[in-house]
Scaffold this motif. Structure first.
Motif, PDB file in Angstrom:
ATOM      1  N   ALA A 186       0.817  -1.213   0.000  1.00 27.79           N
ATOM      2  CA  ALA A 186       0.000   0.000   0.000  1.00 27.79           C
ATOM      3  C   ALA A 186       0.851   1.263   0.000  1.00 27.79           C
ATOM      4  N   SER A 187       1.957   1.236   0.762  1.00 28.30           N
ATOM      5  CA  SER A 187       2.711   2.474   0.994  1.00 28.30           C
ATOM      6  C   SER A 187       3.590   2.893  -0.173  1.00 28.30           C
ATOM      7  N   PHE A 188       3.775   2.050  -1.173  1.00 24.93           N
ATOM      8  CA  PHE A 188       4.534   2.481  -2.350  1.00 24.93           C
ATOM      9  C   PHE A 188       3.962   3.770  -2.947  1.00 24.93           C
ATOM     10  N   ILE A 189       2.651   3.967  -2.811  1.00 23.50           N
ATOM     11  CA  ILE A 189       2.034   5.150  -3.433  1.00 23.50           C
ATOM     12  C   ILE A 189       1.643   6.221  -2.424  1.00 23.50           C
ATOM     13  N   GLY A 191       8.790   7.137  -3.280  1.00 27.54           N
ATOM     14  CA  GLY A 191       9.186   8.490  -3.653  1.00 27.54           C
ATOM     15  C   GLY A 191      10.456   8.518  -4.485  1.00 27.54           C
ATOM     16  N   VAL A 192      11.463   7.724  -4.075  1.00 26.67           N
ATOM     17  CA  VAL A 192      12.730   7.691  -4.804  1.00 26.67           C
ATOM     18  C   VAL A 192      12.538   7.087  -6.196  1.00 26.67           C
ATOM     19  N   ILE A 193      11.768   5.993  -6.272  1.00 25.87           N
ATOM     20  CA  ILE A 193      11.524   5.341  -7.565  1.00 25.87           C
ATOM     21  C   ILE A 193      10.749   6.266  -8.500  1.00 25.87           C
ATOM     22  N   ALA A 194       9.760   6.983  -7.957  1.00 26.85           N
ATOM     23  CA  ALA A 194       8.990   7.921  -8.776  1.00 26.85           C
ATOM     24  C   ALA A 194       9.885   9.017  -9.341  1.00 26.85           C
ATOM     25  N   GLN A 195      10.823   9.513  -8.511  1.00 30.07           N
ATOM     26  CA  GLN A 195      11.713  10.567  -8.973  1.00 30.07           C
ATOM     27  C   GLN A 195      12.688  10.042 -10.026  1.00 30.07           C
ATOM     28  N   ALA A 196      13.135   8.769  -9.860  1.00 30.02           N
ATOM     29  CA  ALA A 196      14.091   8.192 -10.799  1.00 30.02           C
ATOM     30  C   ALA A 196      13.428   7.741 -12.099  1.00 30.02           C
ATOM     31  N   THR A 197      12.128   7.394 -12.036  1.00 28.06           N
ATOM     32  CA  THR A 197      11.426   6.882 -13.228  1.00 28.06           C
ATOM     33  C   THR A 197      10.257   7.809 -13.554  1.00 28.06           C
ATOM     34  N   ASP A 198       9.067   7.461 -13.077  1.00 32.04           N
ATOM     35  CA  ASP A 198       7.905   8.337 -13.193  1.00 32.04           C
ATOM     36  C   ASP A 198       6.915   7.979 -12.100  1.00 32.04           C
ATOM     37  N   VAL A 210       5.260   4.098 -11.810  1.00 37.48           N
ATOM     38  CA  VAL A 210       5.954   2.859 -11.462  1.00 37.48           C
ATOM     39  C   VAL A 210       5.606   2.355 -10.055  1.00 37.48           C
ATOM     40  N   PRO A 211       5.527   3.210  -9.022  1.00 36.60           N
ATOM     41  CA  PRO A 211       5.150   2.698  -7.692  1.00 36.60           C
ATOM     42  C   PRO A 211       3.794   1.991  -7.680  1.00 36.60           C
ATOM     43  N   PHE A 212       2.882   2.393  -8.553  1.00 36.09           N
ATOM     44  CA  PHE A 212       1.576   1.734  -8.612  1.00 36.09           C
ATOM     45  C   PHE A 212       1.729   0.305  -9.157  1.00 36.09           C
ATOM     46  N   LEU A 213       2.602   0.121 -10.129  1.00 38.31           N
ATOM     47  CA  LEU A 213       2.845  -1.220 -10.660  1.00 38.31           C
ATOM     48  C   LEU A 213       3.526  -2.104  -9.608  1.00 38.31           C
ATOM     49  N   LYS A 249       8.938  19.426  -7.833  1.00 35.60           N
ATOM     50  CA  LYS A 249       9.312  18.152  -8.435  1.00 35.60           C
ATOM     51  C   LYS A 249      10.135  17.262  -7.494  1.00 35.60           C
ATOM     52  N   ALA A 250      10.336  17.693  -6.265  1.00 38.32           N
ATOM     53  CA  ALA A 250      11.139  16.914  -5.311  1.00 38.32           C
ATOM     54  C   ALA A 250      10.285  15.816  -4.690  1.00 38.32           C
ATOM     55  N   TYR A 251       9.971  14.800  -5.478  1.00 38.34           N
ATOM     56  CA  TYR A 251       9.084  13.728  -5.029  1.00 38.34           C
ATOM     57  C   TYR A 251       9.656  12.972  -3.828  1.00 38.34           C
ATOM     58  N   SER A 252      10.977  12.932  -3.719  1.00 35.62           N
ATOM     59  CA  SER A 252      11.580  12.237  -2.582  1.00 35.62           C
ATOM     60  C   SER A 252      11.243  12.933  -1.267  1.00 35.62           C
ATOM     61  N   VAL A 253      10.988  14.255  -1.318  1.00 38.76           N
ATOM     62  CA  VAL A 253      10.573  14.976  -0.118  1.00 38.76           C
ATOM     63  C   VAL A 253       9.184  14.525   0.309  1.00 38.76           C
ATOM     64  N   ALA A 254       8.293  14.304  -0.654  1.00 36.64           N
ATOM     65  CA  ALA A 254       6.968  13.770  -0.331  1.00 36.64           C
ATOM     66  C   ALA A 254       7.098  12.389   0.278  1.00 36.64           C
ATOM     67  N   GLY A 255       8.030  11.590  -0.247  1.00 39.49           N
ATOM     68  CA  GLY A 255       8.285  10.276   0.343  1.00 39.49           C
ATOM     69  C   GLY A 255       8.838  10.404   1.748  1.00 39.49           C
ATOM     70  N   LEU A 256       9.672  11.433   1.979  1.00 34.19           N
ATOM     71  CA  LEU A 256      10.222  11.668   3.313  1.00 34.19           C
ATOM     72  C   LEU A 256       9.116  11.963   4.312  1.00 34.19           C
ATOM     73  N   ALA A 257       8.110  12.737   3.899  1.00 31.56           N
ATOM     74  CA  ALA A 257       6.992  13.041   4.787  1.00 31.56           C
ATOM     75  C   ALA A 257       6.283  11.762   5.213  1.00 31.56           C
ATOM     76  N   ALA A 258       6.026  10.878   4.247  1.00 33.25           N
ATOM     77  CA  ALA A 258       5.390   9.599   4.573  1.00 33.25           C
ATOM     78  C   ALA A 258       6.298   8.757   5.451  1.00 33.25           C
ATOM     79  N   ALA A 259       7.612   8.841   5.216  1.00 33.22           N
ATOM     80  CA  ALA A 259       8.564   8.073   6.013  1.00 33.22           C
ATOM     81  C   ALA A 259       8.587   8.540   7.465  1.00 33.22           C
ATOM     82  N   ILE A 260       8.447   9.843   7.676  1.00 34.66           N
ATOM     83  CA  ILE A 260       8.402  10.364   9.043  1.00 34.66           C
ATOM     84  C   ILE A 260       7.146   9.867   9.758  1.00 34.66           C
ATOM     85  N   VAL A 261       6.041   9.848   9.033  1.00 36.12           N
ATOM     86  CA  VAL A 261       4.825   9.277   9.612  1.00 36.12           C
ATOM     87  C   VAL A 261       5.057   7.814   9.960  1.00 36.12           C
TER      88      VAL A 261
END
Length: 426
Positions: A23-26, A160-167, A170-173, A257-269
Motif C-alpha cells: 500500500a505504501s509504495f504510493i 518516492g525515490v523510484i517515482a523521482q528516478a522513473t515516473d 511505477v510505484p503503482f505497478l 518536483k522533489a518527489y523524494s521529499v513527499a516520500g520523506l513526509a510519509a517516512a516520518i509518519v
C-alpha cells in the motif's frame, strides 16, 4: 505468550508487513500522481473521497463476508480486488482520464480495502484467544503498529525515490506485484483459528442476522457507540492530513518536483508509527483508563494541527508532523483494544468493519471540504481547520468514558470479548 500465540502473532505481523509495504509504495506520491493526471485540488481530494465512499458502501457487506465465510476468504478477496483496481489507476493516469473514471475506480479501491478492515484484526483477536493468550491486546496490536510503520518507512521512501528516478506510475505497478505475492503468502499461512464461519444460512438472511447482531453490539452498545461517533472526525482528518502534507511540504521546500521529499513526509509518519506502536502499551500503563489515553492524544493531536497551519518553516513542519503522527499511532492500539474488549467474537469482524465505516464516512465529507478550503485559502489554513475538526471527537470520547465499561480499565481480556478458551469457537 505461548508457542501457539507466537505463531499467530508471526502470521499477523507478516500479513501486516507485506500489505503495508504494498500500500505504501504510493502513499508518498498519491496526491502528486492525481494532480499530475490533470486533476485540480478539489478533484484530487474528491477522488480520495470516492475511495472512502467505497469503504462506506462496502464495509458492512465485506464484514459479513468475513464473519459468514471466513476471515481468510475476506483477506484473499481483498488482495486481488486491490491489485486489479490499482492497475486500473495506473491506466487512468496514462490516458489522462476524465474525473468520473477516477471516481469509479476509487470506489473499487475502497472495496479492496474493506475486505481487510475488520477481518485481519478479528482473525488475530480470536486466534489469540483460542491459543490461550491472556495478555493485553495493546502489546500485540502495538507490535502490529510497529511492523506497519517499518513497512511504511520502506515502502514510502522507496516509492518516492523510484517515482523521482522513473515516473509517478511505477510505484503503482510495484504495489500490484507485491499484492499478488501477498495473496500467495496468505493462502499458505492464514487459516481461521478460534472461529467457525456459519455458512448454513442464505446470503440475505445471513447478512440480516449478522448486521442486526452487530448493531446490537455496536451502535446500541453505548460505550462502543460513542467511540464510533468520534471516528468520523479523527479518521476523516487523518486521511486528509496525510495526503495534503505531500503538496504542503513541497510548497514549503520550494521544489514541486522533489518527489523524494513527499516520500520523506510519509517516512516520518512511518517512523512515528513505529515509535507510537512501541509507546502504546507503556502509555496505557501510565493511566487507569484507556479513554484517558484517547482523550489526551486527541487534544494534543488537534493542537498540533492548529500549530502546523501557522508554520512556514519546512523543518518545523516536519517536527510537528512527526509529533502529530506519534500521538495518533500511540492511541490506535489502545483504541483497538478498548473496542475489541467490548464486542463478542461471532460479530467481531462486522462490528469492526462498521467502526471503520464510521471513520470512512467522515472522510467522505471532510476530504472535499478541506480540499476546497486548500483551493480557496491554501494548505496551511486547511490544516488549521483540520485541527479544529479533530478536537470535535473529544466530547464523544468523554461520553464513552462516562459509561464506565469494564473494558476501560481492563489490562487483560474481558468476558465480553466472547471467548473463554479453546472450547469456544465463536
Amino acid at each position: 505468550m505461548n508457542d501457539a500465540a507466537r505463531a499467530i502473532q508471526r502470521v499477523y505481523l507478516t500479513l501486516t508487513l507485506g500489505n503495508t509495504i504494498a500500500a505504501s509504495f504510493i502513499w508518498g506520491i498519491n496526491t502528486l500522481f492525481l494532480l499530475d493526471a490533470g486533476l485540480s485540488n478539489l478533484e484530487a481530494f474528491a477522488a480520495n473521497a470516492f475511495f472512502t465512499a467505497g469503504m462506506v458502501l462496502f464495509e458492512v457487506p465485506t464484514g459479513v463476508v468475513a464473519d459468514g465465510w471466513g476471515r481468510r476468504t475476506s483477506f484473499l478477496l481483498g488482495t486481488m480486488t486491490l491489485a486489479g483496481s490499482t492497475y486500473l489507476y495506473y491506466v487512468l493516469w496514462q490516458i489522462s482520464a476524465p474525473f468520473w473514471m477516477w471516481a469509479v475506480v476509487s470506489v473499487l479501491l475502497g472495496l479492496g480495502f474493506t475486505f481487510f478492515s475488520g477481518a485481519v484484526e478479528a482473525w488475530l483477536v480470536d486466534a489469540l484467544r483460542y491459543s490461550g493468550y491472556e495478555g493485553g491486546l495493546e502489546t500485540v496490536l502495538g507490535r502490529g503498529q510497529m511492523a506497519q510503520g517499518i513497512a511504511m518507512l520502506v515502502g514510502s521512501v522507496a516509492g518516492g525515490v523510484i517515482a523521482q528516478a522513473t515516473d509517478l506510475g511505477v510505484p503503482f505497478l510495484l504495489r500490484v506485484l507485491v499484492l499478488v505475492a501477498m495473496f500467495a503468502v496468505a493462502f499458505r499461512l492464514m487459516h481461521d483459528v478460534g472461529f467457525s464461519p456459519d455458512r448454513s444460512a442464505r446470503p440475505v438472511e445471513a447478512t440480516r442476522a449478522v448486521l442486526s447482531a452487530s448493531l446490537d453490539n455496536g451502535l446500541k452498545n453505548r460505550p462502543v457507540r460513542y467511540v464510533m461517533l468520534a471516528a468520523p472526525f479523527t479518521a476523516g482528518v487523518g486521511i486528509y492530513v496525510f495526503y495534503a502534507l505531500q503538496p504542503f511540504l513541497l510548497e514549503l521546500f520550494g521544489d514541486p518536483k522533489a518527489y523524494s521529499v513527499a516520500g520523506l513526509a510519509a517516512a516520518i509518519v512511518a517512523g512515528s508509527q513505529i515509535l507510537g506502536g512501541w509507546l502504546a502499551p507503556h502509555l496505557r500503563g501510565l493511566f487507569h483508563k484507556r479513554t484517558s489515553v484517547l482523550i489526551l492524544t486527541g487534544v494534543i493531536g488537534g493542537a498540533i494541527l492548529l500549530a502546523l497551519g501557522f508554520t512556514r518553516l519546512f523543518w518545523v513542519a516536519l517536527v510537528l508532523l512527526a509529533l502529530w503522527a506519534v500521538m495518533g499511532s500511540a492511541a490506535l492500539p489502545v483504541r483497538q483494544a478498548y473496542v475489541n474488549d467490548m464486542i463478542p467474537s461471532k460479530q467481531r469482524a462486522t462490528v469492526l468493519s462498521f467502526d471503520s465505516l464510521m471513520g470512512s464516512s467522515g472522510g467522505v465529507v471532510v476530504q472535499p471540504l478541506l480540499g476546497r478550503s486548500a483551493d480557496l485559502y491554501g494548505y496551511p489554513a486547511s490544516l488549521a481547520i483540520a485541527g479544529v475538526i479533530e478536537l470535535l471527537a473529544v466530547p464523544f470520547l468523554l461520553a464513552s468514558r462516562r459509561q464506565a465499561p469494564v473494558a476501560d480499565r481492563a489490562t487483560t481480556p474481558t468476558p465480553t470479548a466472547g471467548q473463554d478458551g479453546p472450547e469456544s469457537t465463536g
